[in-house]
Write an enzyme that holds these catalytic residues in place. Sequence first.
Site, PDB file in Angstrom:
ATOM      1  N   ASN A  14       0.836  -1.209   0.000  1.00  0.00           N
ATOM      2  CA  ASN A  14       0.000   0.000   0.000  1.00  0.00           C
ATOM      3  C   ASN A  14       0.867   1.253   0.000  1.00  0.00           C
ATOM      4  O   ASN A  14       0.552   2.228  -0.678  1.00  0.00           O
ATOM      5  CB  ASN A  14      -0.958  -0.010   1.196  1.00  0.00           C
ATOM      6  CG  ASN A  14      -2.167  -0.883   0.940  1.00  0.00           C
ATOM      7  OD1 ASN A  14      -3.052  -0.539   0.154  1.00  0.00           O
ATOM      8  ND2 ASN A  14      -2.202  -2.042   1.581  1.00  0.00           N
ATOM      9  N   HIS A 110      -8.613  -0.810   5.596  1.00  0.00           N
ATOM     10  CA  HIS A 110      -9.017  -2.101   6.168  1.00  0.00           C
ATOM     11  C   HIS A 110      -9.499  -3.006   5.032  1.00  0.00           C
ATOM     12  O   HIS A 110     -10.298  -2.573   4.192  1.00  0.00           O
ATOM     13  CB  HIS A 110     -10.129  -1.902   7.204  1.00  0.00           C
ATOM     14  CG  HIS A 110     -10.543  -3.191   7.847  1.00  0.00           C
ATOM     15  ND1 HIS A 110      -9.788  -3.792   8.836  1.00  0.00           N
ATOM     16  CD2 HIS A 110     -11.585  -4.020   7.601  1.00  0.00           C
ATOM     17  CE1 HIS A 110     -10.366  -4.938   9.178  1.00  0.00           C
ATOM     18  NE2 HIS A 110     -11.456  -5.090   8.451  1.00  0.00           N
TER      19      HIS A 110
HETATM   20  C1  GRF Z   1      -3.294  -4.819   3.898  1.00  0.00           C
HETATM   21  O1  GRF Z   1      -4.114  -5.906   3.617  1.00  0.00           O
HETATM   22  C2  GRF Z   1      -4.058  -3.819   4.699  1.00  0.00           C
HETATM   23  O2  GRF Z   1      -5.388  -3.702   4.350  1.00  0.00           O
HETATM   24  C3  GRF Z   1      -3.926  -4.410   6.051  1.00  0.00           C
HETATM   25  O3  GRF Z   1      -2.599  -4.883   6.109  1.00  0.00           O
HETATM   26  C4  GRF Z   1      -2.160  -5.199   4.816  1.00  0.00           C
HETATM   27  C5  GRF Z   1      -0.897  -4.425   4.546  1.00  0.00           C
HETATM   28  O4  GRF Z   1      -0.226  -4.842   3.411  1.00  0.00           O
HETATM   29  N1  GRF Z   1      -4.349  -3.522   7.070  1.00  0.00           N
HETATM   30  P1  GRF Z   1       1.016  -4.007   2.858  1.00  0.00           P
HETATM   31  O5  GRF Z   1       2.050  -3.934   3.982  1.00  0.00           O
HETATM   32  O6  GRF Z   1       0.533  -2.653   2.434  1.00  0.00           O
HETATM   33  O7  GRF Z   1       1.537  -4.808   1.704  1.00  0.00           O
END
Ligand code: GRF
Length: 198
Positions: A14, A110
């Site tokens: 993300n 989320h």
């Molecule tokens: C994602 O699924 C987010 O929604 C959750 O944790 C994960 C993080 O993934 N809260 P990344 O570290 O961004 O790859």
Amino acid sequence: MLNIVVCVSGGGTNLQAIIDGVESGTIRNTNIAGVISNNAGAYALERAQNAGIPAFCVSPKDFSNRREFNEAFLKKLEELNPDLIVLAGFLVILPEKMIQVYRDRIINIHPSLIPSFCGTGYYGLKVHEAALQRGVKITGATVHYVDEGTDTGRIIMQKAVEIQEGDTPEILQRRVMEQAEWIILPKAIDEIAMAHQK
Ligand code: GRF
């Protein structure tokens, strides 16, 4: 310019979507002032460094108690002076004071359509396991403001994702990221940054 700080704990896909969005211009009027991880081994820190963004680790392991960690974490945030704090896979219970100081300036992603599969205990793969177990046909992701509760803050943006025959929690997690998280998190930041400009 909207000054943002991104808090991470893991892989940072993300975070990468945010970095790419700022670089490509799909996220406008935004500067990533820094990335903070609670976990020294988080690949997200490398992603930040590769993009030339100041990256910091503030780990509870380096402090003798929670209060000291909370203080150090809040101090780091204060130094970076964010207009907006983005929790992008940040697996730390936030200090109460942080929520008070940065009220309406913290957002979280989320991986479900809130109010389904959210709240205490619903994080990471557990969210997708629960969705598959319940047999829902549609899941998705939600960007929301952070308040004192767990996943209870005002919803900013949501996107639905279809569940397919044969999905495992891992397959579903990946599809929710690709089709929802990496799209709506950058979009929500862009909207907030454009509103900030006015
Ligand atoms: C994602 O699924 C987010 O929604 C959750 O944790 C994960 C993080 O993934 N809260 P990344 O570290 O961004 O790859």
